[in-house]
Motif scaffolding. Structure first.
Motif, short mmCIF file in Angstrom:
data_model
loop_
_atom_site.label_atom_id
_atom_site.label_comp_id
_atom_site.label_asym_id
_atom_site.label_seq_id
_atom_site.Cartn_x
_atom_site.Cartn_y
_atom_site.Cartn_z
N VAL A 218 0.85 -1.19 0.00
CA VAL A 218 0.00 0.00 0.00
C VAL A 218 0.89 1.24 0.00
CG1 VAL A 218 -1.67 1.29 1.38
CG2 VAL A 218 -1.91 -1.17 1.14
N ASP A 219 0.76 2.04 -1.04
CA ASP A 219 1.68 3.17 -1.18
C ASP A 219 0.99 4.49 -1.53
OD1 ASP A 219 4.15 4.46 -1.30
OD2 ASP A 219 4.32 4.11 -3.45
N GLU A 220 0.25 4.49 -2.63
CA GLU A 220 -0.36 5.75 -3.08
C GLU A 220 -1.32 6.30 -2.03
OE1 GLU A 220 0.57 7.29 -5.80
OE2 GLU A 220 1.91 5.60 -6.21
N PHE A 221 -1.42 7.61 -1.99
CA PHE A 221 -2.38 8.25 -1.09
C PHE A 221 -3.78 7.70 -1.41
CE2 PHE A 221 -5.27 11.50 0.36
CZ PHE A 221 -4.72 11.91 1.56
N GLY A 222 -4.47 7.20 -0.41
CA GLY A 222 -5.83 6.69 -0.62
C GLY A 222 -5.90 5.22 -0.99
N ALA A 223 -4.74 4.56 -1.12
CA ALA A 223 -4.73 3.15 -1.50
C ALA A 223 -5.42 2.27 -0.45
CB ALA A 223 -3.31 2.66 -1.75
N MET A 224 -5.51 2.78 0.77
CA MET A 224 -6.16 2.00 1.83
C MET A 224 -7.69 2.07 1.77
SD MET A 224 -4.40 0.18 3.84
CE MET A 224 -5.60 -0.18 5.09
N ARG A 225 -8.19 3.00 0.94
CA ARG A 225 -9.64 3.17 0.90
C ARG A 225 -10.29 1.85 0.47
NH1 ARG A 225 -11.76 7.48 2.31
NH2 ARG A 225 -10.01 8.92 2.13
N ASP A 226 -11.30 1.39 1.17
CA ASP A 226 -12.01 0.13 0.88
C ASP A 226 -11.11 -1.11 0.97
OD1 ASP A 226 -14.33 1.60 0.35
OD2 ASP A 226 -13.72 1.94 -1.72
N HIS A 227 -10.00 -0.99 1.61
CA HIS A 227 -9.07 -2.13 1.74
C HIS A 227 -9.61 -3.10 2.79
CE1 HIS A 227 -5.38 -4.31 2.52
NE2 HIS A 227 -4.82 -3.71 1.48
N PRO A 228 -9.48 -4.42 2.55
CA PRO A 228 -10.00 -5.39 3.54
C PRO A 228 -9.35 -5.25 4.92
CG PRO A 228 -8.86 -6.50 1.70
CD PRO A 228 -8.99 -5.05 1.33
N ALA A 229 -8.14 -4.69 4.98
CA ALA A 229 -7.47 -4.54 6.28
C ALA A 229 -8.22 -3.57 7.19
CB ALA A 229 -6.04 -4.06 6.08
N LEU A 230 -9.03 -2.70 6.60
CA LEU A 230 -9.78 -1.74 7.43
C LEU A 230 -10.74 -2.48 8.37
CD1 LEU A 230 -10.56 1.12 4.88
CD2 LEU A 230 -8.74 1.02 6.60
N GLU A 231 -11.31 -3.58 7.87
CA GLU A 231 -12.23 -4.36 8.70
C GLU A 231 -11.46 -5.01 9.85
OE1 GLU A 231 -15.37 -4.14 9.08
OE2 GLU A 231 -15.28 -5.69 10.62
N LYS A 232 -10.22 -5.45 9.55
CA LYS A 232 -9.37 -6.04 10.61
C LYS A 232 -9.11 -4.99 11.69
CE LYS A 232 -8.11 -10.09 8.80
NZ LYS A 232 -8.39 -11.35 9.46
N ALA A 233 -8.79 -3.77 11.26
CA ALA A 233 -8.50 -2.69 12.21
C ALA A 233 -9.75 -2.37 13.04
CB ALA A 233 -8.02 -1.45 11.47
N ARG A 234 -10.89 -2.36 12.36
CA ARG A 234 -12.15 -2.09 13.06
C ARG A 234 -12.40 -3.16 14.13
NH1 ARG A 234 -14.94 -1.53 8.40
NH2 ARG A 234 -14.13 0.54 7.96
N GLU A 235 -12.12 -4.41 13.74
CA GLU A 235 -12.32 -5.53 14.67
C GLU A 235 -11.37 -5.39 15.87
OE1 GLU A 235 -11.21 -9.25 13.01
OE2 GLU A 235 -12.10 -10.40 14.66
N MET A 236 -10.13 -4.97 15.60
CA MET A 236 -9.19 -4.77 16.70
C MET A 236 -9.72 -3.72 17.67
SD MET A 236 -5.55 -5.03 14.67
CE MET A 236 -4.42 -5.11 16.05
N GLY A 237 -10.34 -2.69 17.11
CA GLY A 237 -10.94 -1.65 17.95
C GLY A 237 -12.08 -2.20 18.78
N ARG A 238 -12.92 -3.00 18.13
CA ARG A 238 -14.08 -3.56 18.85
C ARG A 238 -13.63 -4.47 19.99
NH1 ARG A 238 -16.05 -5.48 13.79
NH2 ARG A 238 -16.94 -3.70 12.71
N LEU A 239 -12.54 -5.20 19.75
CA LEU A 239 -12.06 -6.16 20.77
C LEU A 239 -11.17 -5.51 21.84
CD1 LEU A 239 -11.16 -9.20 18.50
CD2 LEU A 239 -13.16 -8.93 19.97
N ALA A 240 -10.87 -4.23 21.65
CA ALA A 240 -9.91 -3.58 22.54
C ALA A 240 -10.33 -3.65 23.99
CB ALA A 240 -9.68 -2.14 22.13
#
Ligand SMILES: Cc1cc2nc3c(=O)[nH]c(=O)nc-3n(C[C@H](O)[C@H](O)[C@H](O)COP(=O)(O)O)c2cc1C
Length: 240
Positions: A218-240
């Motif tokens: 992941v390099d370009e600005f915005g490349a993370m948009r709609d990336h499946p890793a965002l759901e992983k990060a969200r889950e990490m937040g939920r489990l915090a």
């Protein structure tokens, strides 16, 4: 000899059918080679490695340090997803953008606590230390810079120094940590230096590792948009 014109009696002139079949086979071969090359050499191949443990379920104070100089960049999107999950789960979250409020590293001047404050230097650390003294979970969210966490976030970590002094009148509230990182590299092992540094810091401070997330390719600005890793990060937040 197989394929020899004399043995098979076939004409050397390729038929239309053979041309099509041959072309198809070549296309399939080239496609397979291309795919292998893409997997092996592409800078856009994406891996997500994550690990997380479930928290106590109680609402807690969380501090997220972000480490990019690019506001709204890839690691910021990762942090945002984490924060969203954590707030959904009822946690109280502060975000401190180290890249937008840069501070210098520790000067090792020996002035720690001499004014009643952890540090004598007057910069954005004055806004960070009160957050460190109330957050139980610290989340480091950084882009990969030169195989490490970014300098922005590293300077902030260096400024934790007063809390390692034996004479400290107060301590950080932090007892647990998480690491979220993103990089251009296609190789997970490029994160090894940062992961080891994180592991050693946790060992030294006696903090519990609650989770890690590494996103490659992941390099370009915005490349993370709609990336499946965002759901992983969200889950990490939920489990915090
Ligand atoms: C100073 C600097 C150093 C970098 N070093 C690396 C590196 O060592 N490995 C890598 O894969 N990407 C490296 N990158 C690329 C970033 O990790 C990548 O662009 C990332 O998506 C940036 O995230 P951001 O948008 O949150 O800043 C570097 C970028 C910069 C600006």
């Amino acid at each position: 000899m197989a394929g020899d014109d004399k043995d098979t009696g076939k004409s050397l002139r390729p038929s239309r059918r053979n041309l099509l079949l041959g072309g198809g086979a070549a296309a399939v071969t080239l496609g397979a080679v291309g795919l292998a090359a893409k997997t092996l050499f592409s800078t856009t191949s994406v891996h997500v490695e994550s690990f997380v443990t479930r928290g106590s379920g109680k609402s807690r104070n969380i501090l997220v340090l972000t480490g990019s100089g690019r506001k709204g960049g890839n690691s910021d999107l990762l942090a945002e997803a984490f924060v969203q999950g954590a707030r959904e789960a009822g946690h109280s979250v502060d975000v401190f953008a180290c890249g937008q409020r840069p501070m210098v590293s520790c000067m090792h001047c020996g002035g720690c606590w001499s004014t009643g404050m952890p540090c004598v230097m007057e910069d954005s650390f004055s806004s960070l230390w009160p957050l460190l003294e109330r957050a139980e979970l610290l989340v480091l969210c950084s882009p990969l810079y030169w195989y490490s966490m970014s300098g922005h976030i590293k300077c902030a970590i260096d400024r934790f120094f007063p809390y390692s002094s034996k004479e400290r009148p107060r301590d950080m509230a932090v007892r647990e940590a998480m690491l979220l990182m993103v990089g251009e590299t296609p190789l997970l092992r490029s994160f090894a230096g940062a992961a080891e540094s994180y592991r050693q810091i946790l060992g030294y401070k006696g903090w519990k590792d609650r989770g890690r997330l590494f996103v490659t390719g992941v390099d370009e600005f915005g490349a993370m948009r709609d990336h499946p890793a965002l759901e992983k990060a969200r889950e990490m937040g939920r489990l915090a």
